[in-house]
Design a protein around this motif. Sequence first.
Motif, PDB file in Angstrom:
ATOM      1  N   GLU A 111       0.863  -1.185   0.000  1.00  0.00           N
ATOM      2  CA  GLU A 111       0.000   0.000   0.000  1.00  0.00           C
ATOM      3  C   GLU A 111       0.896   1.231   0.000  1.00  0.00           C
ATOM      4  O   GLU A 111       2.087   1.130   0.293  1.00  0.00           O
ATOM      5  CB  GLU A 111      -0.900  -0.010   1.232  1.00  0.00           C
ATOM      6  N   PRO A 112       0.359   2.398  -0.322  1.00  0.00           N
ATOM      7  CA  PRO A 112       1.188   3.603  -0.284  1.00  0.00           C
ATOM      8  C   PRO A 112       1.797   3.796   1.107  1.00  0.00           C
ATOM      9  O   PRO A 112       1.150   3.555   2.119  1.00  0.00           O
ATOM     10  CB  PRO A 112       0.206   4.721  -0.614  1.00  0.00           C
ATOM     11  N   SER A 113       3.047   4.231   1.139  1.00  0.00           N
ATOM     12  CA  SER A 113       3.750   4.473   2.402  1.00  0.00           C
ATOM     13  C   SER A 113       3.386   5.850   2.946  1.00  0.00           C
ATOM     14  O   SER A 113       3.175   6.793   2.190  1.00  0.00           O
ATOM     15  CB  SER A 113       5.255   4.411   2.170  1.00  0.00           C
ATOM     16  N   CYS A 114       3.356   5.960   4.261  1.00  0.00           N
ATOM     17  CA  CYS A 114       3.142   7.262   4.883  1.00  0.00           C
ATOM     18  C   CYS A 114       4.438   8.077   4.913  1.00  0.00           C
ATOM     19  O   CYS A 114       4.427   9.257   5.246  1.00  0.00           O
ATOM     20  CB  CYS A 114       2.568   7.120   6.290  1.00  0.00           C
ATOM     21  N   ILE A 115       5.550   7.469   4.530  1.00  0.00           N
ATOM     22  CA  ILE A 115       6.833   8.173   4.471  1.00  0.00           C
ATOM     23  C   ILE A 115       6.901   8.918   3.141  1.00  0.00           C
ATOM     24  O   ILE A 115       6.854   8.297   2.080  1.00  0.00           O
ATOM     25  CB  ILE A 115       8.015   7.196   4.582  1.00  0.00           C
ATOM     26  N   ASP A 116       7.002  10.237   3.204  1.00  0.00           N
ATOM     27  CA  ASP A 116       7.122  10.981   1.950  1.00  0.00           C
ATOM     28  C   ASP A 116       8.439  11.741   1.839  1.00  0.00           C
ATOM     29  O   ASP A 116       8.660  12.449   0.866  1.00  0.00           O
ATOM     30  CB  ASP A 116       5.922  11.899   1.722  1.00  0.00           C
ATOM     31  N   VAL A 117       9.314  11.580   2.819  1.00  0.00           N
ATOM     32  CA  VAL A 117      10.654  12.148   2.723  1.00  0.00           C
ATOM     33  C   VAL A 117      11.545  11.156   1.985  1.00  0.00           C
ATOM     34  O   VAL A 117      11.209   9.972   1.893  1.00  0.00           O
ATOM     35  CB  VAL A 117      11.238  12.465   4.123  1.00  0.00           C
ATOM     36  N   THR A 118      12.663  11.622   1.452  1.00  0.00           N
ATOM     37  CA  THR A 118      13.528  10.725   0.689  1.00  0.00           C
ATOM     38  C   THR A 118      14.986  10.773   1.135  1.00  0.00           C
ATOM     39  O   THR A 118      15.783   9.962   0.672  1.00  0.00           O
ATOM     40  CB  THR A 118      13.458  11.047  -0.816  1.00  0.00           C
ATOM     41  N   GLU A 119      15.354  11.692   2.008  1.00  0.00           N
ATOM     42  CA  GLU A 119      16.732  11.801   2.480  1.00  0.00           C
ATOM     43  C   GLU A 119      17.017  10.668   3.461  1.00  0.00           C
ATOM     44  O   GLU A 119      16.169  10.297   4.264  1.00  0.00           O
ATOM     45  CB  GLU A 119      16.939  13.180   3.138  1.00  0.00           C
ATOM     46  N   ALA A 147       1.274  10.615  10.192  1.00  0.00           N
ATOM     47  CA  ALA A 147       1.221  11.662   9.173  1.00  0.00           C
ATOM     48  C   ALA A 147       2.590  12.318   9.054  1.00  0.00           C
ATOM     49  O   ALA A 147       3.098  12.883  10.015  1.00  0.00           O
ATOM     50  CB  ALA A 147       0.172  12.706   9.528  1.00  0.00           C
ATOM     51  N   ASN A 148       3.192  12.199   7.883  1.00  0.00           N
ATOM     52  CA  ASN A 148       4.459  12.838   7.543  1.00  0.00           C
ATOM     53  C   ASN A 148       5.563  12.588   8.576  1.00  0.00           C
ATOM     54  O   ASN A 148       6.133  13.540   9.105  1.00  0.00           O
ATOM     55  CB  ASN A 148       4.251  14.341   7.343  1.00  0.00           C
TER      56      ASN A 148
END
Length: 150
Positions: A111-119, A147-148
Amino acid sequence: MNGNDRAGEFGPIYLPALQRIRDCWLDLEPLVDTTSYDDVVAPTELQISLSDGLGDAESARLDIQWSELGMYSFHYVDSDDVNWRFDRHPNIHSPEIHFHSPPDATTTAAEPSCIDVTEVSLVTRAVHAMWRTTYENGDLDRLNSVANPP
């Protein structure tokens, strides 16, 4: 590590990222027992062993890959055979950044991940924060619900 669900390029492993991830876990988590690489000469995976796991599990391990392209996999498995993964890689079953839920982290359960950072450090802190929150409250359903993070 299950790379069978990957489609497209993951890229070569980026050792400085694995070292940063190791250092973050050592700084953040008192339950880290040991850290190691799968191969001393040409590592492809960082392994972090924990002295306790989620729920009734007596121990756990994270198997982690991070590529030069910023692709990653944080795969958790414990002594009760509970598995889950936070992944970023091209695939045919879900968005590029996705989560494979417990108890078995099947490819079809992505499913889509709640992690939206990439560093590197931020992703590591996000995975750790969700693991720690789940460890403290025992609710596996909360692993991918922050959330985020971080």
